[in-house]
Design an enzyme around this catalytic site. Structure first.
Site, PDB file in Angstrom:
ATOM      1  CD  GLU A 265      -2.761  -1.361  -0.094  1.00  0.00           C
ATOM      2  OE1 GLU A 265      -3.023  -0.361  -0.791  1.00  0.00           O
ATOM      3  OE2 GLU A 265      -3.099  -2.523  -0.425  1.00  0.00           O
ATOM      4  CG  HIS A 268      -1.178   1.008  -4.467  1.00  0.00           C
ATOM      5  ND1 HIS A 268      -1.264   0.944  -5.841  1.00  0.00           N
ATOM      6  CD2 HIS A 268      -1.536  -0.230  -4.019  1.00  0.00           C
ATOM      7  CE1 HIS A 268      -1.647  -0.290  -6.198  1.00  0.00           C
ATOM      8  NE2 HIS A 268      -1.817  -1.018  -5.114  1.00  0.00           N
TER       9      HIS A 268
HETATM   10 ZN    ZN Z   1      -2.518  -3.024  -5.088  1.00  0.00          ZN
END
Ligand code: ZN
Length: 501
Positions: A265, A268
């Protein structure tokens, strides 16, 4: 700058604000909201998204777009302004083609299908879900028809997640990859799995949390413009480039779950934090596509986080945090354990080497369903046959087979391929990064990630959504999307770990 462009920016900025407000509400729903808030929250989210949709598809915005285009036609086609106009134009025309009746029908059908799927999964009863799934695929074919003519009925759906990409492109890549990947996974399975029992000991949540945050801080995830919370399923959400949040979940009896979710995450989130400030509060303040987004999360999670140099740096620290669990485990044994490859039934738990096979299976099935070439009632049988063919295992029931994923019940068709494409693209970047930063491994061993992050910022992050995924890949690599770097990576890494020749 022209006044018409400013006017367009004002309008799309307001739509951006409405969507960001929805994201805050959705984040709250998954992180903090008590169960009793569900009904009210659904109404709030529906109101905001309908306001955003009405505003974005209005004649006023269409006129503003035409006027702004009159100004940007004189600018460099790659300028922020010209790209803004072309991205808004694309979205505007797409959204205007879909009727309000279809949107309402789709929203009703998916919300009912989702409930039915949850129950069907709990009872492992595909038959009760089948009628809803037929309805969803019919609605999805109707959706595709808004965008006729198309080469393939799957194309308009894929285009929502991977602008410009076609089913035939994905098919060609997957066909190229499948036999190689099946053979590699078979060779690994024959070599036998390493012992990973040390990962299944008790690992207190607070210590896991602290270690994960320590790592992503060093990666360069900016906690002044982000934060981490807990949720049932890990996700990243952005309320603007200066507030990009991640969530994770903790399993106290399995160490890798939260740690690798946090690294994923953060990958991202660093992408969205790296969009240049000039693009803030516009539709360009976003990732290029889901696959490009996934190329960032997978890069930090796997290419960095499951690499030997990474653990040379961090394993001693992890042993300090968990002395009773790992004090007696060697770095070598730990590295093998976190890179264990084993064909498994559930996609979200799949390792680096088997993951894409799960995706290929779904892509082939949903493509056939879109073509209306596969009776929905036959789906469980075909699913199980393909699992046997690709991974050498057969699900014992539908819950661990065809019913495992939420996507189809939510109407998300065309989404799955982006996961696999992200893995491929990450390896394309990785080879270029290796050339650009020759001592990358040494830097990772020293816990230095600034040059790596700077490369990603310069080449990928800063552009936000200015370039379509295929365009971005070509600009950076000089080539198209390719499975070769990914296969080279898998063969080298797992060849070494499993002693394959
Ligand atoms: Zn992902």
């Amino acid at each position: 700058m022209g006044t018409h462009i400013e006017n367009l920016k004002k309008l799309v900025g307001e739509v951006y604000d409405l969507n960001a407000a929805s994201s805050v509400l959705a984040w709250d729903q998954q992180v903090l909201m008590p169960p009793g808030g569900a009904e009210g929250r659904a109404a709030q989210l529906a109101t905001l998204s309908s306001l955003a949709h009405t505003k974005f598809t209005s004649n006023e915005l269409g006129e503003a777009l035409d006027a702004a285009q009159g100004e940007t036609d004189k600018l460099d086609a790659d300028s922020d302004e010209a790209r803004l106009v072309s991205v808004v134009r694309r979205e505007y025309e797409k959204q205007r083609k879909v009727t309000a009746e279809w949107v309402a029908e789709y929203s009703r059908a998916t919300s009912l299908a989702h409930q039915t799927w949850q129950k069907a999964k709990a009872e492992s009863d595909f038959g009760s879900f089948a009628p809803k799934l037929k309805e969803i695929f019919q609605l999805r074919r109707d959706y595709a028809d808004f965008f006729k003519p198309y080469d393939h009925v799957y194309d308009p759906l894929l285009d929502d997640f991977e602008p410009g990409m076609k089913a035939a492109d994905v098919q060609a890549i997957f066909d190229d990859l499948r036999t190689h990947q099946v053979a590699l996974v078979q060779a690994i399975a024959d070599a036998g799995p390493p012992d990973d029992s040390m990962l299944h000991l008790h690992y207190p949540e607070a210590d896991q949390w602290a270690f994960g945050e320590e790592v992503v801080r060093q990666f360069g995830y900016d906690f002044d413009r982000g934060r981490q919370d807990k949720s049932a399923h890990p996700f990243t959400t952005s309320f603007g480039i200066d507030d990009v949040r991640i969530t994770t979940r903790f399993l106290e009896d399995y160490l890798p779950s939260a740690l690798f979710a946090t690294l994923h995450e953060a990958g991202h989130a660093m992408y969205e934090q790296g969009v240049k400030p000039e693009l803030a509060r516009t539709p360009l303040a976003d990732g290029s596509s889901l696959a490009i987004h996934e190329s960032q999360s997978r890069l930090w999670e796997n290419l960095v986080g499951r690499s030997w140099p990474f653990w040379v740096r961090f394993y001693g620290r992890l042993q300090e945090v968990f002395p009773s669990q790992l004090g007696q485990v060697s770095l070598d044994d730990f590295y093998h354990a976190v890179n264990k490859v084993e064909p498994s039934l559930i996609r979200v738990e799949a390792d680096e080497a088997t993951y894409n096979l799960h995706i290929m299976l779904r892509f082939e099935l949903e493509k056939a369903l879109m073509e209306d070439n596969l009776p929905v009632d036959d789906l469980p049988t075909i699913w199980n046959d393909k699992m046997q063919e690709y991974l050498g295992i057969t699900p014992p029931d539908d819950a661990k087979g065809v019913l495992q994923d939420v996507h189809w019940s939510a109407g998300l068709v065309g989404y799955f391929p982006t996961y696999a494409l992200g893995n491929l693209v990450a390896c394309q970047w990785w080879e270029l990064i290796g050339d650009a930063i020759p001592d990358l491994e040494k830097q990772i061993e020293a816990g230095q990630f600034d040059e790596l992050l700077a490369w990603l910022r310069t080449n990928i992050h800063q552009h936000g959504r200015k370039f379509k995924p295929t365009e971005l890949i070509e600009r950076i690599t000089g080539e198209g999307l390719s499975a070769e770097p990914y296969l080279r990576y898998l063969r080298t890494k797992f060849g070494e770990i499993y002693g394959l020749s």
